[in-house]
Motif scaffolding. Structure first.
Motif, PDB file in Angstrom:
ATOM      1  N   MET A 286      15.467 -12.440  -1.660  1.00  0.00           N
ATOM      2  CA  MET A 286      15.885 -13.249  -0.604  1.00  0.00           C
ATOM      3  C   MET A 286      17.293 -13.349  -0.507  1.00  0.00           C
ATOM      4  N   SER A 287      17.953 -13.181  -1.669  1.00  0.00           N
ATOM      5  CA  SER A 287      19.372 -13.355  -1.664  1.00  0.00           C
ATOM      6  C   SER A 287      20.193 -12.300  -1.241  1.00  0.00           C
ATOM      7  N   ASP A 288      19.443 -11.023  -0.810  1.00  0.00           N
ATOM      8  CA  ASP A 288      20.032 -10.063  -0.211  1.00  0.00           C
ATOM      9  C   ASP A 288      19.729 -10.064   1.351  1.00  0.00           C
ATOM     10  N   PRO A 289      20.266 -10.376   2.308  1.00  0.00           N
ATOM     11  CA  PRO A 289      20.064 -10.214   3.782  1.00  0.00           C
ATOM     12  C   PRO A 289      19.269  -9.054   4.171  1.00  0.00           C
ATOM     13  N   GLY A 290      19.523  -8.005   3.537  1.00  0.00           N
ATOM     14  CA  GLY A 290      18.717  -6.678   3.628  1.00  0.00           C
ATOM     15  C   GLY A 290      17.320  -6.626   3.516  1.00  0.00           C
ATOM     16  N   THR A 291      16.928  -7.714   2.696  1.00  0.00           N
ATOM     17  CA  THR A 291      15.558  -7.811   2.146  1.00  0.00           C
ATOM     18  C   THR A 291      14.585  -8.009   3.211  1.00  0.00           C
ATOM     19  N   LEU A 292      14.784  -8.288   4.331  1.00  0.00           N
ATOM     20  CA  LEU A 292      14.102  -8.687   5.448  1.00  0.00           C
ATOM     21  C   LEU A 292      13.456  -7.198   6.024  1.00  0.00           C
ATOM     22  N   ARG A 293      14.329  -6.184   5.799  1.00  0.00           N
ATOM     23  CA  ARG A 293      14.005  -4.905   6.483  1.00  0.00           C
ATOM     24  C   ARG A 293      13.505  -4.341   5.239  1.00  0.00           C
ATOM     25  N   ARG A 294      13.661  -4.469   4.319  1.00  0.00           N
ATOM     26  CA  ARG A 294      12.872  -3.701   3.090  1.00  0.00           C
ATOM     27  C   ARG A 294      11.568  -4.407   3.071  1.00  0.00           C
ATOM     28  N   LEU A 295      11.427  -5.767   3.157  1.00  0.00           N
ATOM     29  CA  LEU A 295       9.941  -6.228   3.222  1.00  0.00           C
ATOM     30  C   LEU A 295       9.269  -5.654   4.422  1.00  0.00           C
ATOM     31  N   ALA A 296       9.658  -5.257   5.490  1.00  0.00           N
ATOM     32  CA  ALA A 296       8.643  -4.787   6.491  1.00  0.00           C
ATOM     33  C   ALA A 296       8.430  -3.727   6.313  1.00  0.00           C
ATOM     34  N   ARG A 297       9.203  -2.750   5.556  1.00  0.00           N
ATOM     35  CA  ARG A 297       8.785  -1.555   5.083  1.00  0.00           C
ATOM     36  C   ARG A 297       7.597  -1.535   4.082  1.00  0.00           C
ATOM     37  N   ALA A 298       7.842  -2.543   3.119  1.00  0.00           N
ATOM     38  CA  ALA A 298       7.073  -2.812   2.008  1.00  0.00           C
ATOM     39  C   ALA A 298       5.655  -3.089   2.437  1.00  0.00           C
ATOM     40  N   VAL A 299       5.550  -4.113   3.463  1.00  0.00           N
ATOM     41  CA  VAL A 299       4.400  -4.374   3.992  1.00  0.00           C
ATOM     42  C   VAL A 299       3.661  -3.598   4.790  1.00  0.00           C
ATOM     43  N   ALA A 300       4.495  -2.742   5.600  1.00  0.00           N
ATOM     44  CA  ALA A 300       3.865  -1.637   6.247  1.00  0.00           C
ATOM     45  C   ALA A 300       3.286  -0.494   5.418  1.00  0.00           C
ATOM     46  N   ALA A 301       3.778  -0.329   4.283  1.00  0.00           N
ATOM     47  CA  ALA A 301       3.359   0.617   3.143  1.00  0.00           C
ATOM     48  C   ALA A 301       2.258   0.023   2.393  1.00  0.00           C
TER      49      ALA A 301
END
Length: 301
Positions: A286-301
């Protein structure tokens, strides 16, 4: 569903929490924590100086404030934890995320813990031993220890990444003996945490933990000293006491989280993310603000 991993004291740096303050929900949580503390921590996080920020009485509070702010962001985004764990003082953040502790009690216990541990006085230090299996590091610790000068394995962080904790002369002896280590790195911490040298703080800490109001966890918590998921509130309470002098079984913890859900490091740190990769486990920071986008993709996968 995600596995929440909350970082601990060794992750502080000047400027920590800056990106979180750009999110209103996280800024509100940081302000709440400041209000609950005997002295606000946000100014020290923002401007330092680093020598004050890394001091035990400040570092544990600073890390917890950022952990709780990052958790508020995940909650606002609609994410839920399948399992939680926290590295050292991060275990209190994990207990809050599981619903065991409310916000005020979490902050109170963190401030109490940091004060008690700082009050022990400087009795030793900690060093990361790289490139050796745990069995070899245990042998070195036994060989380097002497009466009144113990050194033990304090943290099993990841394969090939073990932290020893103890009296400074014993740490020096271990460093001399460990000629087969890839590298030995002193940690920027104030004392020999997770070792017998913290014993003086245990009675008051045990009293604080046993008197704290706690609720049954909503999701399993993985205590540092067992590395095994549990929803047993009595066990969680005793494990929280034991970890003051006990070993952090982080490699086992990461394995337990990995078996349940993709991991996310909930705080302003990448330390646990790096340790997870060493253990071949999935984790985003979560130290990277872009993690929220990657989380969405990871959860979808």
């Amino acid at each position: 569903m995600l596995g929440y991993l909350f970082p601990g004291q060794g992750t502080v740096r000047v400027g920590m929490g800056a990106w979180l303050r750009r999110r209103p929900v996280a800024r509100e949580r940081l302000d709440q924590v400041d209000t609950l503390l005997s002295r606000p921590i946000s100014p020290l996080c923002a401007r330092g100086p680093i020598d004050r920020l890394v001091a035990t009485e400040h570092a544990q509070v600073a890390v917890t404030a950022c952990n709780l702010a990052a958790l508020a962001v995940l909650e606002e985004e609609g994410y839920e934890a399948a399992m939680v764990a926290g590295h050292s003082v991060g275990e209190l953040s994990a207990l809050h995320a599981a619903g065991v502790l409310d916000l005020a009690e979490t902050v109170r216990l963190v401030e109490t813990r940091s004060r008690l541990m700082a009050g022990v006085g400087v009795t030793g230090g900690m060093r990361a031993v790289m490139g050796l299996p745990i069995e070899r590091v245990e042998e070195l610790a036994a060989a380097a220890s002497a009466p009144g000068e113990p050194v033990v394995v304090g943290l099993e962080n990841a394969p090939g990444h073990v932290v020893v904790s103890g009296a400074l002369p014993a740490l020096d002896r271990l460093t001399s003996l460990a000629t087969d280590a890839t590298k030995i790195v002193p940690l920027q911490v104030g004392n020999a945490f997770h070792s017998p040298l913290m014993a003086a703080a245990v009675p008051d800490w045990a009293e604080a933990v046993r008197s704290a109001p706690m609720r049954e966890p909503r999701v399993p918590v993985v205590p540092n000293v067992t590395g095994e998921p549990t929803t047993d509130l009595a066990m969680l309470r005793e494990a929280l006491i034991a970890q003051l002098t006990g070993r952090v079984l982080w490699t086992r913890t990461v394995t337990a989280i990995e078996a349940s859900a993709p991991g996310v490091e909930v705080g302003d740190s990448k330390v646990l993310t790096g340790l997870s990769r060493r253990a071949e486990a999935r984790c985003l920071s979560m130290s990277d603000p872009g993690t929220l986008r990657r989380l969405a993709r990871a959860v979808a996968a």
